[in-house]
Design an enzyme around this catalytic site. Structure first.
Site, PDB file in Angstrom:
ATOM      1  N   GLU A  35       1.051  -1.119  -0.060  1.00  0.00           N
ATOM      2  CA  GLU A  35      -0.157  -0.093   0.071  1.00  0.00           C
ATOM      3  C   GLU A  35       0.836   1.393  -0.073  1.00  0.00           C
ATOM      4  OE1 GLU A  35      -3.238   1.202  -0.030  1.00  0.00           O
ATOM      5  OE2 GLU A  35      -2.419   3.020   0.258  1.00  0.00           O
ATOM      6  N   GLN A  36       0.488   2.370  -0.730  1.00  0.00           N
ATOM      7  CA  GLN A  36       1.350   3.349  -0.938  1.00  0.00           C
ATOM      8  C   GLN A  36       1.353   4.232   0.240  1.00  0.00           C
ATOM      9  OE1 GLN A  36       0.069   5.400  -4.374  1.00  0.00           O
ATOM     10  NE2 GLN A  36      -2.054   6.146  -3.454  1.00  0.00           N
ATOM     11  N   ARG A 109     -16.894   4.162   5.495  1.00  0.00           N
ATOM     12  CA  ARG A 109     -16.044   3.687   4.893  1.00  0.00           C
ATOM     13  C   ARG A 109     -14.790   2.923   5.962  1.00  0.00           C
ATOM     14  NH1 ARG A 109     -14.996   4.705  -0.628  1.00  0.00           N
ATOM     15  NH2 ARG A 109     -12.954   4.441  -0.175  1.00  0.00           N
ATOM     16  N   TYR A 214     -28.194   8.842   4.629  1.00  0.00           N
ATOM     17  CA  TYR A 214     -28.490   7.699   5.341  1.00  0.00           C
ATOM     18  C   TYR A 214     -27.595   7.555   6.604  1.00  0.00           C
ATOM     19  CZ  TYR A 214     -24.534   6.188   2.262  1.00  0.00           C
ATOM     20  OH  TYR A 214     -23.478   6.227   1.564  1.00  0.00           O
ATOM     21  N   ASP A 296     -11.909  -0.723  -8.458  1.00  0.00           N
ATOM     22  CA  ASP A 296     -11.939   0.347  -9.355  1.00  0.00           C
ATOM     23  C   ASP A 296     -10.837   0.329 -10.289  1.00  0.00           C
ATOM     24  OD1 ASP A 296     -13.970   1.499  -7.817  1.00  0.00           O
ATOM     25  OD2 ASP A 296     -13.149   3.309  -7.262  1.00  0.00           O
TER      26      ASP A 296
END
Ligand code: FAD
Length: 392
Positions: A35-36, A109, A214, A296
């Protein structure tokens, strides 16, 4: 340093990368992740996850954790942003469980990311932070990669989960940049003093705009996202900016009082410039040889079906199933790509269509409001999506 690793390297530690690391390690594969970023972090925003996704999280043993941090809406309400009128309603809650065998959830998230991260850490997957993938070469069923910080690997499989501006996809000759879609997403969180008694997802639709809100964090905050048409950012890769409420209200134009009051309660806005890619057209866009793309990196989509992270999680589960099957690495990657590309394309296309419907004006808006009033749940439900994917 050049290390021959027999296992799998996952590039990217977002929701898709962690889901892949978890699903593959659960199948007994030897997995490591790069992971960067120098620390794992997720932006302060919520996402919706449909029954097609919560079913997979349940399979991975994450349901108890999900129940503690998510909110479970009773219904999806569609309302007109100007008049405030309720246009249609899709019951969720118990109906989603009964029809699709799993709940519809709304989650921050960061909460979903940490559920996945904890599970990956329990599986003792090595994770290398501050490693930015700089070079990937894929040839003859082999893949070599190197990070800016000097880590080098020759894994049996590279999982490209490195997001919208993926470097991994370039190794497959996929060099077209993502496209700016002309829409800006303003996002914010409103703290709530108590969880709503009847949590709902509300979608307000207006000409060239829509707003969704929401509850998240088990009802301790209301996640708000407002989408308007706007100008492209100067630097598209810097997608997360501080934003001014005044610019949002100017772009929205006239909206009804209840909606206005909700938006005025957002203490701080962040701005995202939205990009996507056209729907996938063939399996080769999801993986070839020793490289599988996921999330993505493969199929960035408009958020108007609320399924980008969901499809990354479905990808991860399918990849793990294919990896556990028979055949060479390229054969297993091919099976994964064959399993996933058409469903992802269908979701991408439906998200584009939803955006047109949400932002409709003139006679189309009139027809939309009429159809939602008359047909209600029948036009708002998506059974082919929520039933889940066909596994290989
Ligand atoms: C406004 C908005 C609302 C949304 N709402 C929903 C929703 O309700 N439901 C839903 O399911 N989805 C939703 N989405 C979509 C969802 O957020 C994305 O589809 C999902 O987060 C993609 O996850 P990913 O892991 O594929 O990519 P990312 O989250 O982008 O993760 C990629 C990771 O790779 C790392 N990386 C990148 N390049 C490199 C490199 N060179 N080397 C090493 N690491 C690298 C990054 O730092 C990052 O950690 C929404 C999106 C937006 C913009």
């Amino acid at each position: 340093m050049d290390i021959h690793a027999p296992g799998i390297l996952v590039a990217g530690g977002g929701i898709g990368g962690l889901a892949a690391a978890l699903a593959l390690s659960r199948q007994g594969a030897q997995v490591e992740l790069i992971e960067q970023a120098s620390a794992f972090a997720e932006v302060g925003a919520g996402i919706q996850i449909g029954p097609n996704v919560t079913r997979i999280l349940r399979d991975w043993g994450l349901e108890a954790g999900l129940r503690q941090v998510a909110s479970f809406p009773h219904a999806l309400l569609a309302r007109d942003a100007r008049s405030g009128r309720t246009l249609g309603q899709l019951p969720l809650g118990e109906r989603a469980e009964r029809l699709y065998g799993a709940p519809y959830a709304c989650i921050h998230r960061a909460d979903l990311h940490s559920l996945l991260l904890q599970a990956v850490q329990t599986g003792a997957v090595p994770m290398h932070l501050n490693q930015r993938l700089a070079e990937v070469q894929a040839r003859g069923g082999e893949v070599h990669l190197r990070t800016e910080q000097g880590l080098a690997r020759r894994p049996a499989l590279l999982v490209g989960a490195d997001g919208l501006w993926s470097r991994c996809r370039q190794a497959l000759g996929l060099t077209e940049p993502p496209r700016w879609i002309g829409h800006l997403a303003y996002r914010g969180l409103i703290p709530l003093s108590a969880p709503p008694a009847e949590p709902v997802v509300t979608v307000w639709m207006g000409p060239r705009l829509h707003i969704v809100h929401y509850p998240v964090q088990a009802g301790r905050a209301l996640n708000v996202v407002a989408i308007v048409h706007g100008e492209p950012p100067a630097c598209p890769q810097d997608w997360d900016h501080a934003a001014h409420a005044a610019h949002l209200f100017q772009a929205l134009g006239p909206i009804g009082r209840p909606l206005q009051q909700t938006l005025e309660a957002v203490p701080e806005w962040r701005l995202w410039a939205l990009h996507d890619r056209p729907p996938l057209t063939c399996a080769a866009q999801m993986g070839q040889g020793a490289v599988a793309l996921l999330g993505d990196a493969a199929h960035p989509m408009r958020p108007y079906l609320a399924q980008g992270a969901g499809m990354a999680i479905e990808d991860a589960q399918a990849l793990a199933q294919c990896w556990a099957g028979a055949g060479s690495v390229p054969e297993r990657v091919q099976r994964y790509a064959d399993t996933r590309w058409a469903r992802n394309a269908q979701v991408q296309a439906r998200a584009i269509r939803n955006g047109r419907i949400f932002h409709a004006h003139g006679p189309v808006r009139w027809g939309r409001n009429l159809a939602m009033g008359v047909l209600g749940a029948r036009v708002m439900d998506v059974p082919w999506l929520y039933r889940g994917m066909d596994l290989p």
